[in-house]
Design a protein around this motif. Structure first.
Motif, PDB file in Angstrom:
ATOM      1  N   LEU A  48       2.755  14.269  -4.785  1.00 32.01           N
ATOM      2  CA  LEU A  48       3.872  13.252  -4.500  1.00 32.01           C
ATOM      3  C   LEU A  48       4.502  13.803  -3.161  1.00 32.01           C
ATOM      4  N   ASN A  49       4.626  15.084  -3.049  1.00 35.29           N
ATOM      5  CA  ASN A  49       5.559  15.695  -2.176  1.00 35.29           C
ATOM      6  C   ASN A  49       4.777  16.210  -0.876  1.00 35.29           C
ATOM      7  N   GLU A  50       3.407  16.667  -1.071  1.00 36.04           N
ATOM      8  CA  GLU A  50       2.955  17.397   0.114  1.00 36.04           C
ATOM      9  C   GLU A  50       1.574  16.444   0.340  1.00 36.04           C
ATOM     10  N   VAL A  51       0.787  16.090  -0.669  1.00 37.12           N
ATOM     11  CA  VAL A  51      -0.398  15.456  -0.408  1.00 37.12           C
ATOM     12  C   VAL A  51      -0.189  13.898   0.006  1.00 37.12           C
ATOM     13  N   PHE A  52       0.549  13.306  -0.453  1.00 33.46           N
ATOM     14  CA  PHE A  52       0.980  11.911  -0.630  1.00 33.46           C
ATOM     15  C   PHE A  52       1.279  11.448   0.991  1.00 33.46           C
ATOM     16  N   PRO A  53       2.364  12.184   1.571  1.00 34.82           N
ATOM     17  CA  PRO A  53       2.564  11.679   2.575  1.00 34.82           C
ATOM     18  C   PRO A  53       1.502  11.711   3.812  1.00 34.82           C
ATOM     19  N   ASN A  54       0.753  12.936   3.705  1.00 36.21           N
ATOM     20  CA  ASN A  54      -0.521  13.131   4.422  1.00 36.21           C
ATOM     21  C   ASN A  54      -1.499  12.271   4.464  1.00 36.21           C
ATOM     22  N   ALA A  55      -1.749  11.903   3.194  1.00 34.40           N
ATOM     23  CA  ALA A  55      -2.743  10.763   2.809  1.00 34.40           C
ATOM     24  C   ALA A  55      -2.473   9.720   3.436  1.00 34.40           C
ATOM     25  N   LEU A  56      -0.867   9.279   3.431  1.00 34.67           N
ATOM     26  CA  LEU A  56      -0.714   7.781   3.771  1.00 34.67           C
ATOM     27  C   LEU A  56      -0.927   7.380   5.276  1.00 34.67           C
ATOM     28  N   ILE A  57      -1.137   8.507   6.091  1.00 37.85           N
ATOM     29  CA  ILE A  57      -1.170   8.038   7.368  1.00 37.85           C
ATOM     30  C   ILE A  57      -2.554   7.379   7.727  1.00 37.85           C
ATOM     31  N   PRO A  58      -3.732   7.875   7.139  1.00 37.57           N
ATOM     32  CA  PRO A  58      -4.830   6.903   7.403  1.00 37.57           C
ATOM     33  C   PRO A  58      -5.044   5.698   6.807  1.00 37.57           C
ATOM     34  N   THR A  59      -4.444   5.590   5.836  1.00 41.39           N
ATOM     35  CA  THR A  59      -4.227   4.596   4.975  1.00 41.39           C
ATOM     36  C   THR A  59      -3.440   3.504   5.455  1.00 41.39           C
ATOM     37  N   VAL A  60      -2.443   3.691   5.937  1.00 47.82           N
ATOM     38  CA  VAL A  60      -1.652   2.912   7.163  1.00 47.82           C
ATOM     39  C   VAL A  60      -2.379   2.349   8.116  1.00 47.82           C
ATOM     40  N   ALA A  61      -3.214   3.213   8.901  1.00 47.70           N
ATOM     41  CA  ALA A  61      -3.904   3.075   9.892  1.00 47.70           C
ATOM     42  C   ALA A  61      -5.271   1.863   9.794  1.00 47.70           C
ATOM     43  N   LEU A  62      -5.917   2.180   8.648  1.00 57.01           N
ATOM     44  CA  LEU A  62      -7.108   1.474   8.303  1.00 57.01           C
ATOM     45  C   LEU A  62      -6.551   0.167   7.613  1.00 57.01           C
ATOM     46  N   GLY A  63      -5.581   0.416   6.662  1.00 55.65           N
ATOM     47  CA  GLY A  63      -5.099  -0.779   5.687  1.00 55.65           C
ATOM     48  C   GLY A  63      -4.384  -1.722   6.502  1.00 55.65           C
ATOM     49  N   GLY A  64      -3.888  -1.177   7.592  1.00 55.89           N
ATOM     50  CA  GLY A  64      -2.993  -2.057   8.563  1.00 55.89           C
ATOM     51  C   GLY A  64      -3.742  -3.311   9.105  1.00 55.89           C
ATOM     52  N   VAL A  65      -5.058  -2.839   9.569  1.00 51.38           N
ATOM     53  CA  VAL A  65      -6.093  -3.596  10.085  1.00 51.38           C
ATOM     54  C   VAL A  65      -6.369  -4.832   9.290  1.00 51.38           C
ATOM     55  N   GLN A  66      -6.234  -4.529   7.831  1.00 48.08           N
ATOM     56  CA  GLN A  66      -6.865  -5.581   6.895  1.00 48.08           C
ATOM     57  C   GLN A  66      -5.738  -6.593   6.699  1.00 48.08           C
ATOM     58  N   VAL A  67      -4.630  -6.524   7.055  1.00 47.79           N
ATOM     59  CA  VAL A  67      -3.435  -7.292   7.098  1.00 47.79           C
ATOM     60  C   VAL A  67      -3.665  -8.638   7.591  1.00 47.79           C
ATOM     61  N   THR A  68      -4.504  -8.443   8.894  1.00 44.80           N
ATOM     62  CA  THR A  68      -5.036  -9.500   9.785  1.00 44.80           C
ATOM     63  C   THR A  68      -5.976 -10.373   9.003  1.00 44.80           C
ATOM     64  N   LEU A  69      -7.091  -9.711   8.326  1.00 39.08           N
ATOM     65  CA  LEU A  69      -7.890 -10.453   7.551  1.00 39.08           C
ATOM     66  C   LEU A  69      -7.096 -11.295   6.546  1.00 39.08           C
ATOM     67  N   LEU A  70      -6.034 -10.565   5.796  1.00 36.46           N
ATOM     68  CA  LEU A  70      -5.324 -11.269   4.734  1.00 36.46           C
ATOM     69  C   LEU A  70      -4.800 -12.617   5.446  1.00 36.46           C
ATOM     70  N   LEU A  71      -4.310 -12.287   6.476  1.00 36.15           N
ATOM     71  CA  LEU A  71      -3.704 -13.359   7.117  1.00 36.15           C
ATOM     72  C   LEU A  71      -4.767 -14.650   7.138  1.00 36.15           C
ATOM     73  N   GLY A  72      -5.897 -14.212   7.805  1.00 38.11           N
ATOM     74  CA  GLY A  72      -7.059 -15.297   7.993  1.00 38.11           C
ATOM     75  C   GLY A  72      -7.363 -15.819   6.688  1.00 38.11           C
ATOM     76  N   GLY A  73      -7.170 -14.998   5.490  1.00 39.96           N
ATOM     77  CA  GLY A  73      -7.653 -15.708   4.472  1.00 39.96           C
ATOM     78  C   GLY A  73      -6.608 -16.768   3.880  1.00 39.96           C
ATOM     79  N   THR A  74      -5.414 -16.993   4.431  1.00 38.38           N
ATOM     80  CA  THR A  74      -4.411 -17.834   3.953  1.00 38.38           C
ATOM     81  C   THR A  74      -4.984 -19.231   4.075  1.00 38.38           C
ATOM     82  N   VAL A  75      -5.998 -19.479   5.038  1.00 36.89           N
ATOM     83  CA  VAL A  75      -6.445 -20.760   5.230  1.00 36.89           C
ATOM     84  C   VAL A  75      -7.156 -21.413   4.029  1.00 36.89           C
ATOM     85  N   LEU A  76      -8.055 -20.960   3.450  1.00 39.49           N
ATOM     86  CA  LEU A  76      -8.510 -21.164   2.079  1.00 39.49           C
ATOM     87  C   LEU A  76      -7.754 -21.410   0.846  1.00 39.49           C
ATOM     88  N   VAL A  77      -7.029 -20.108   0.782  1.00 39.96           N
ATOM     89  CA  VAL A  77      -6.121 -20.200  -0.169  1.00 39.96           C
ATOM     90  C   VAL A  77      -5.000 -21.040  -0.088  1.00 39.96           C
TER      91      VAL A  77
END
Length: 335
Positions: free
Chosen positions: A249-278
């Motif tokens: 929680l204190n050492e590993v999680f903050p460092n692992a969060l950076i690549p997750t935000v970088a790659l996962g943030g791109v997926q938010v745009t795909l989520l926005l596109g998914g709103t069309v059918l949903v």
């Protein structure tokens, strides 16, 4: 992100939007189909058809139509919808807040589920519980958002009717807000009854969007946690006697969060596109649902306005993700 990078990204915004405008404008004119023929009554004369085409500027050459439309867009005028007979910008401003609120709620749900699944998976690393978590994540990822929407609609709208399955809010609920961000404004003004009514309608479409996205977050975060836990600083902390949950929680999680935000943030745009059918499945009153109606009716001005709106949202989201990654990563912040 340094000032030079920010300026460079902002300079690229107008050419990007111009390219999107050219592509969508040309494609709409090349694809077979005439929007005027879909709005005229049976037995209309050629003179009536000609007057309607002249009214919407469809009797002019494509280049002239594009230059005229682009000049209006620069002035904030997206034209008039052919099918709805209303100003396109007014329609966008009315429906866009609903889609933004749905996307924000879906992102929040996805982050909570994804982070919890990743933490449980890494804490149970090497045990059977890890396989169960990975299997559940795989199931969530294998089913697309529109299929989740149908499953949730069948489960909680038909078999066990606990939640409403259409619309944005019950018609009998009184709404007297200053903006169309109903959920945000109801929370800020203390109208919890309205917020609860809105959430009842939003929870199923938001959950349908969130489940596949949460699986992506869980996989990205867990892979980053595994990699970060094997680094020297984590091993040194363990040698000093710190417990494994504390290190994670204190050492590993903050460092692992950076690549997750970088790659996962791109997926938010795909989520926005998914709103069309949903949105269509749940008859939710957002721009995604309106986009399908616009395509069916061959509503050129509305389709063009919607595509440009989605393009702007994608650009803003990418800039926001880059800025967030910069804030989380000191190497980029001080680089």
């Amino acid at each position: 992100m340094r000032w030079g990078e920010i300026i460079r990204r902002l300079v690229l915004v107008p050419p990007t939007l111009f390219g999107v405008a050219v592509i969508v404008f040309v494609l709409l004119r090349v694809v077979p189909g005439d929007p005027i023929s879909m709005m005229i009554p049976p037995g209309a004369s050629q003179a009536d058809i000609g007057r309607l085409r002249a009214l919407y500027g469809l009797d002019q050459p494509i280049l002239h139509q594009f230059v005229s439309w682009l000049g209006q867009v620069v002035q904030g005028n997206f034209g008039r919808s052919i099918s709805v007979r209303q100003d396109v910008l007014d329609l966008l401003l009315t429906r866009l807040p609903a889609t933004i609120e749905l996307t924000l709620l879906a992102t929040l749900i996805a982050v909570v589920i994804g982070v919890l699944a990743a933490l449980v998976g890494i804490l149970a690393r090497g045990r059977r519980a890890e396989w169960a978590v990975d299997g559940g994540v795989g199931v969530l990822l294998a089913i697309p958002d529109f299929l989740w929407a149908l499953i949730l609609l069948l489960l909680f709208g038909v078999l066990v009717p606990l939640l409403p399955i259409s619309g944005r809010i019950d018609p009998q609920v009184e709404i007297d807000f200053h903006s169309n961000f109903y959920l945000i404004e109801s929370l800020l003004t203390g109208r919890l009854d309205v917020a609860a009514a809105l959430l009842r309608h939003m929870i199923l479409p938001a959950l349908a969007l969130a489940l596949p996205f949460s699986a992506i977050i869980a996989r990205l975060l867990k892979a980053s946690l595994v990699e970060a836990e094997d680094q020297d600083y984590a091993q040194i902390a363990r040698a000093r006697g710190y417990s494994r949950p504390s290190i994670l929680l204190n050492e590993v999680f903050p460092n692992a969060l950076i690549p997750t935000v970088a790659l996962g943030g791109v997926q938010v745009t795909l989520l926005l596109g998914g709103t069309v059918l949903v949105e269509r499945i749940f008859s939710y009153e957002g721009i995604g649902n309106m986009a399908i109606d616009a395509v069916i009716n061959r509503d050129f001005p509305l389709i063009q306005g919607l595509v440009l709106t989605f393009a702007v949202l994608f650009i803003v989201l990418n800039l926001a993700v880059d800025a967030l990654v910069t804030l989380l990563d000191p190497r980029l912040r001080h680089g």
